[in-house]
Motif scaffolding. Structure first.
Motif, PDB file in Angstrom:
ATOM      1  N   TYR A 236     -12.873   6.761  12.647  1.00  0.00           N
ATOM      2  CA  TYR A 236     -11.486   6.637  12.202  1.00  0.00           C
ATOM      3  C   TYR A 236     -10.668   5.863  13.234  1.00  0.00           C
ATOM      4  O   TYR A 236     -10.965   5.883  14.435  1.00  0.00           O
ATOM      5  N   GLU A 240      -5.328   6.930  12.018  1.00  0.00           N
ATOM      6  CA  GLU A 240      -5.882   7.929  11.107  1.00  0.00           C
ATOM      7  C   GLU A 240      -6.057   9.277  11.799  1.00  0.00           C
ATOM      8  O   GLU A 240      -5.863  10.328  11.186  1.00  0.00           O
ATOM      9  N   ASN A 265      -6.836   3.811   2.777  1.00  0.00           N
ATOM     10  CA  ASN A 265      -7.682   3.006   3.665  1.00  0.00           C
ATOM     11  C   ASN A 265      -9.099   2.845   3.154  1.00  0.00           C
ATOM     12  O   ASN A 265      -9.711   1.791   3.325  1.00  0.00           O
ATOM     13  N   ASP A 266      -9.643   3.903   2.536  1.00  0.00           N
ATOM     14  CA  ASP A 266     -11.053   3.891   2.159  1.00  0.00           C
ATOM     15  C   ASP A 266     -11.268   4.680   0.867  1.00  0.00           C
ATOM     16  O   ASP A 266     -11.917   5.728   0.862  1.00  0.00           O
ATOM     17  N   GLU A 336     -10.397  -0.501   8.211  1.00  0.00           N
ATOM     18  CA  GLU A 336      -8.989  -0.834   8.370  1.00  0.00           C
ATOM     19  C   GLU A 336      -8.339  -0.933   7.002  1.00  0.00           C
ATOM     20  O   GLU A 336      -8.937  -1.392   6.026  1.00  0.00           O
ATOM     21  N   THR A 337      -7.076  -0.542   6.940  1.00  0.00           N
ATOM     22  CA  THR A 337      -6.345  -0.597   5.675  1.00  0.00           C
ATOM     23  C   THR A 337      -6.076  -2.022   5.244  1.00  0.00           C
ATOM     24  O   THR A 337      -5.882  -2.910   6.081  1.00  0.00           O
TER      25      THR A 337
END
Length: 353
Positions: A236, A240, A265-266, A336-337
């Protein structure tokens, strides 16, 4: 007119539910306090007083739901007939569905009257105070008492009987489905559909799904926090890991949206993980027969549970399932976002999960 009502029907229903929730919470806490105080059958005692308050809240919650839906559709003239029709829905045991339908019908009736009744100066002040409420109230009374009230009561009872006669495996499956709906969009439309189902059970005095919903709503943020802070922190980003600290507090307060920053983000890994974890938490609650007489409350509702230790166990097991799944599936390097900060600020709207 009708098209506009149907277009915004979900919004109107959720408005009514939002008005009803505090009433249910008051009823649940007062009932729990009565149990703690004891002597609930002795007039003049604290236990008796709290039990009366709890019973009053539960008796009125369908009135608040019906009036809230009607008010959302057409404003103040609908409150009085909504209160009456909602109360009658409870009396004929049409419960949640009866109050829901009455609220919608009352709203449509008053909208129709507002559009078609003559624009008279002499009657202008009478319309919202007498004419609209009385006419819509009379029609709603006849409908709920003689038309759709009895079949809805039979349908409600059939659903309760079906649930109560489920075996252990079937209850876990039902809980798993409801839990998955709770966790899937973390406070979004699917979550709210599940909330409506749980509210319908609660309105009929079945509080197992409420306990499951509470645990399922709390599992996603706690699961993400465990993964980010304990199991695989290197997977993370620093941001995060900071979000994970906030997620712990949000989990304790039953705000499912605490898991949303991780989902942004994921989503491919986080959404399946939180969905399954919430499903497990809810399924275990129904399997173990745990009940909680409130629809929201987070960690503060634990003392109200029929078995607090099992309730906590289901919540933490669901969180651990989420944490393990997402920790295993996430890549070694942080994801990464791809969203801009401004977009997150516009879209990130916190609601109670």
């Amino acid at each position: 007119m009708l098209k506009d009502v149907l277009k915004n029907l979900k919004q109107h229903c959720m408005s009514g539910i939002s008005y009803m929730i505090p009433v249910i919470v008051i009823g649940g806490f007062c009932t729990a306090l009565a149990r703690l105080a004891g002597n609930v059958d002795t007039a003049g005692t604290i236990g008796y007083a709290f039990l009366q308050a709890g019973n009053a809240a539960f008796a009125l919650m369908m009135s608040v739901l019906c009036a809230g839906i009607a008010y959302s559709i057409c404003g103040k003239p609908e409150i009085a007939p909504g209160v009456v029709a909602g109360y009658l829905s409870t009396q004929v045991k049409a419960s949640f569905l009866g109050a829901l339908i009455c609220g919608i019908l009352i709203g449509i009736m008053i909208l129709w009257m507002q559009e078609h009744f003559p624009d008279s100066k002499a009657l202008k002040s009478m319309y919202p105070i007498v004419i609209y409420p009385v006419i819509s109230g009379i029609i709603a009374t006849l409908l709920i008492m003689f038309v759709f009230g009895p079949p809805l009561a039979a349908l409600t009872q059939a659903a309760i009987d079906f649930f109560m006669n489920m075996n252990t495996g079937s209850k876990f499956l039902l809980g798993f489905i409801l839990g998955c709906m709770t966790g899937f969009d973390m406070g979004g439309p699917v979550n709210k559909i599940c909330f409506s189902v749980v509210s319908a059970f609660a309105a009929s005095g079945i509080w197992g799904p409420a306990a499951g919903k509470n645990a399922a709503a709390m599992a996603p943020p706690m699961g993400m926090a465990i993964s980010a802070l304990v199991l695989t922190p290197k997977k993370y980003t620093e941001q995060e890991r900071e979000d994970a600290k906030v997620a712990i507090a949000m989990s304790l307060c039953q705000v499912t949206e605490g898991a949303l920053p991780f989902a942004f983000n994921d989503p491919k890994r986080v959404i399946p993980a939180v969905t399954i974890g919430s499903g497990v938490a809810h399924g275990l609650i129904l399997t173990w027969g745990v009940t909680v007489p409130v629809l929201h409350g987070g960690i503060f509702s634990v003392p109200l549970a029929s078995n607090p230790m099992l309730w906590i166990a289901a919540w933490l097991i669901g969180a651990m399932v989420t944490a393990v799944i997402v920790s295993v599936t996430k890549p070694a390097r942080p994801v990464e976002t791809v969203h801009e900060d401004e977009e997150l600020k516009d879209d990130f709207d916190i609601e109670i999960g």
